[in-house]
Scaffold this active site. Structure first.
Site, PDB file in Angstrom:
ATOM      1  N   ARG A 179       4.992 -55.289  48.249  1.00 54.72           N
ATOM      2  CA  ARG A 179       5.046 -54.667  46.923  1.00 54.72           C
ATOM      3  C   ARG A 179       4.888 -55.727  45.823  1.00 54.72           C
ATOM      4  O   ARG A 179       4.385 -55.450  44.741  1.00 54.72           O
ATOM      5  CB  ARG A 179       6.348 -53.880  46.728  1.00 54.72           C
ATOM      6  CG  ARG A 179       6.540 -53.349  45.300  1.00 54.72           C
ATOM      7  CD  ARG A 179       7.288 -52.012  45.205  1.00 54.72           C
ATOM      8  NE  ARG A 179       8.367 -51.876  46.145  1.00 54.72           N
ATOM      9  CZ  ARG A 179       9.590 -52.403  46.007  1.00 54.72           C
ATOM     10  NH1 ARG A 179       9.889 -53.121  44.949  1.00 54.72           N
ATOM     11  NH2 ARG A 179      10.503 -52.208  46.932  1.00 54.72           N
ATOM     12  N   TYR A 210      -8.253 -42.490  27.261  1.00 55.92           N
ATOM     13  CA  TYR A 210      -8.295 -41.860  28.573  1.00 55.92           C
ATOM     14  C   TYR A 210      -7.181 -40.793  28.625  1.00 55.92           C
ATOM     15  O   TYR A 210      -6.068 -41.036  28.162  1.00 55.92           O
ATOM     16  CB  TYR A 210      -8.066 -42.941  29.629  1.00 55.92           C
ATOM     17  CG  TYR A 210      -8.001 -42.418  31.032  1.00 55.92           C
ATOM     18  CD1 TYR A 210      -9.141 -41.930  31.672  1.00 55.92           C
ATOM     19  CD2 TYR A 210      -6.806 -42.393  31.733  1.00 55.92           C
ATOM     20  CE1 TYR A 210      -9.080 -41.448  32.970  1.00 55.92           C
ATOM     21  CE2 TYR A 210      -6.737 -41.912  33.029  1.00 55.92           C
ATOM     22  CZ  TYR A 210      -7.875 -41.439  33.641  1.00 55.92           C
ATOM     23  OH  TYR A 210      -7.804 -40.956  34.911  1.00 55.92           O
ATOM     24  N   ASP A 222      -7.686 -51.756  27.464  1.00 57.26           N
ATOM     25  CA  ASP A 222      -8.186 -51.187  28.720  1.00 57.26           C
ATOM     26  C   ASP A 222      -9.688 -51.459  28.767  1.00 57.26           C
ATOM     27  O   ASP A 222     -10.462 -50.900  27.999  1.00 57.26           O
ATOM     28  CB  ASP A 222      -7.882 -49.681  28.728  1.00 57.26           C
ATOM     29  CG  ASP A 222      -8.364 -48.979  30.000  1.00 57.26           C
ATOM     30  OD1 ASP A 222      -9.286 -49.484  30.648  1.00 57.26           O
ATOM     31  OD2 ASP A 222      -7.819 -47.902  30.318  1.00 57.26           O
ATOM     32  N   LYS A 254     -12.944 -47.956  39.151  1.00 55.29           N
ATOM     33  CA  LYS A 254     -14.272 -47.744  38.568  1.00 55.29           C
ATOM     34  C   LYS A 254     -15.190 -48.930  38.890  1.00 55.29           C
ATOM     35  O   LYS A 254     -15.463 -49.168  40.034  1.00 55.29           O
ATOM     36  CB  LYS A 254     -14.129 -47.482  37.074  1.00 55.29           C
ATOM     37  CG  LYS A 254     -12.935 -46.564  36.692  1.00 55.29           C
ATOM     38  CD  LYS A 254     -13.107 -45.127  37.149  1.00 55.29           C
ATOM     39  CE  LYS A 254     -11.833 -44.288  37.056  1.00 55.29           C
ATOM     40  NZ  LYS A 254     -11.133 -44.301  35.775  1.00 55.29           N
TER      41      LYS A 254
HETATM   42  C1  LIG Z   1      -9.791 -43.946  35.304  1.00 51.91           C
HETATM   43  C2  LIG Z   1      -9.249 -44.594  34.114  1.00 51.91           C
HETATM   44  C3  LIG Z   1      -7.891 -44.934  34.035  1.00 51.91           C
HETATM   45  C4  LIG Z   1      -6.906 -44.584  35.118  1.00 51.91           C
HETATM   46  O1  LIG Z   1      -7.183 -45.290  36.289  1.00 51.91           O
HETATM   47  P1  LIG Z   1      -6.789 -44.743  37.755  1.00 51.91           P
HETATM   48  O2  LIG Z   1      -7.294 -45.828  38.639  1.00 51.91           O
HETATM   49  O3  LIG Z   1      -7.481 -43.432  37.935  1.00 51.91           O
HETATM   50  O4  LIG Z   1      -5.311 -44.592  37.766  1.00 51.91           O
HETATM   51  C5  LIG Z   1      -7.450 -45.586  32.904  1.00 51.91           C
HETATM   52  N1  LIG Z   1      -8.287 -45.881  31.889  1.00 51.91           N
HETATM   53  C6  LIG Z   1      -9.598 -45.566  31.923  1.00 51.91           C
HETATM   54  C7  LIG Z   1     -10.461 -45.920  30.768  1.00 51.91           C
HETATM   55  C8  LIG Z   1     -10.128 -44.910  33.028  1.00 51.91           C
HETATM   56  O5  LIG Z   1     -11.417 -44.597  33.060  1.00 51.91           O
END
Ligand SMILES: *Cc1c(COP(=O)(O)O)cnc(C)c1O
Length: 404
Positions: free
Chosen positions: A60, A113, A187, A212
């Protein structure tokens, strides 16, 4: 030497033929598919728990596969250190919960998001934290909104789904001038570490949905946090350890390490393909507007040209059709190569309908305020031949009846 003759069945089913650790020096890192790590002595265990001696304790907290990939992502982002998490939301929340306390204030950009937006509007507000939203490209509004108790200024490099590009350098400078203790958190999922490096532009903490582009193959849910070594240590041993527990597994870490090796060539191809698709969509009579930072018509095109890697604008766009919600659904349902699914950054071109999917946490009125109409679609352009993607879109677009 272990002698199975001397041991019982139960012992043997666990210990027999267990290999001694050896060093065959494999080219690729082996997968350390283990939850915990052996201490040589209680003294060593104590030293590791006290963080006086480096070394592994429990997956973890750390795992060799995760650490290797996190360090690689940190290097790409121009950050001192990094950590992987079990999801992008796990990354975002491990940072927030690590630092927030009742009475704090978060300043956020207005387009986010969906799940991050839900957390900031209905999640964290239940714990005595105040959140205000402003357009982060309106620097005067940002300056006015920063308070003495503003713990975070939060935004995305390119917003979802309208692709608004934030001037991270100018925004960070404005926030820091108003309150040097406010942490600027960005982000960077949509642009990836290849197109933009927010830390180099003044951000304190970068988070990613590694699900992504960084992984890039649509087979893992994961997140990443990049910051100073000190903050990463704090977030690991508090935010991740006992606030979220959103840890990553060794095999997923291994897959991310594999995907990461082709990030640059994938992003170049995503960007080139998207540019072609955006130009095509912009010229089609059934399309009302296209939001893509690579187009001259995009309000922050010049900013993106300056902030992003030269000549590259990423693989995501959104476009609005000249028809109602129902006909928009019909259009999306008819596509064959462009696949109807949320997520983005995959080799496969993905299309989704924000109003009914990713942004269903916003009300229709809130969406309208943000310029997200019910006939808006988000396209994550994949790595296929661009002509094939365009042909798929054209076939269905040509069926839409547009009044002259
Ligand atoms: C998909 C996404 C998230 C969340 O990520 P997960 O891996 O699905 O938890 C956060 N910010 C953006 C911009 C995203 O596209």
């Amino acid at each position: 030497m272990y002698n199975p003759e001397e041991m019982g069945f139960s012992t043997n089913q666990i210990h027999a033929a267990r290999p001694e650790p050896v060093g065959p020096a494999p080219l690729q890192s082996p997968i350390y598919q283990t939850s915990t790590y052996i201490f040589e002595s209680t003294q060593q265990g104590a030293a590791r728990f006290a963080l006086e001696e480096p070394g592994y304790i429990y997956t973890r907290l750390h795992n060799p596969n995760a650490d290797e990939v996190a360090a690689r992502i940190a290097t790409l982002e121009g950050g001192e250190a990094g950590m992987l998490t079990g999801s992008g939301m796990g990354a975002i929340l491990s940072v927030f919960w690590n630092y927030l306390k009742a009475g704090d204030h978060i300043l956020s950009d207005s387009t986010l998001y969906g799940c991050t937006y839900a957390f900031l509007t209905t999640g964290v507000t239940r714990f005595g934290v105040e959140v205000t939203f402003v357009d982060f490209n309106d620097l005067e509004a940002v300056r006015k909104a920063v308070r003495p108790n503003t713990r975070f200024a939060y935004c995305e490099t390119a917003t979802n789904p309208d692709l608004k590009v934030i001037d991270i350098a100018a925004m960070s400078k404005t926030v820091k001038a108003a309150n040097p203790d406010t942490l600027v958190m960005v982000d960077n999922t949509f642009t990836s570490s290849y197109l933009v490096q927010p830390i180099k532009l003044g951000a304190d903490i970068v988070v990613h949905s590694v699900t992504k582009y960084l992984n890039g193959h649509g087979d893992v849910i994961a997140g990443a946090i990049i910051s100073t070594a000190e903050r990463i240590k704090d977030i690991t041993y508090c935010g991740l350890k006992y606030m979220t527990g959103a840890c990553i597994g060794p095999f997923d870490s291994f897959l991310i390490g594999r995907g990461l090796k082709t990030l640059d060539i994938r992003m170049d191809r995503h960007s080139d393909n998207a540019m072609k698709v955006a130009r095509f969509l912009e010229g089609h009579p059934a399309v009302r507007r296209v939001c893509y930072p690579g187009l001259e018509s995009h309000p922050q095109h010049e900013l993106a040209a300056r902030e992003f890697r030269p000549g590259r604008f990423g693989g995501i766009m959104s476009f609005e059709l000249k028809c109602d919600r129902e006909r928009t659904s019909e259009f999306a349902n008819g596509l064959k190569l462009c696949t109807l699914a949320v997520s983005l950054g995959d080799a496969i071109t993905l299309i989704e309908h924000p109003a009914s999917m990713t942004h269903n946490t916003y009300t229709i009125e809130e969406l309208a305020e943000l310029g997200i109409s019910e006939s808006l679609l988000r396209l994550s352009v994949g790595l296929e031949d661009p002509d094939d993607i365009i042909a798929d879109l054209k076939r269905e677009l040509d069926k839409i009846e547009v009044e002259a």
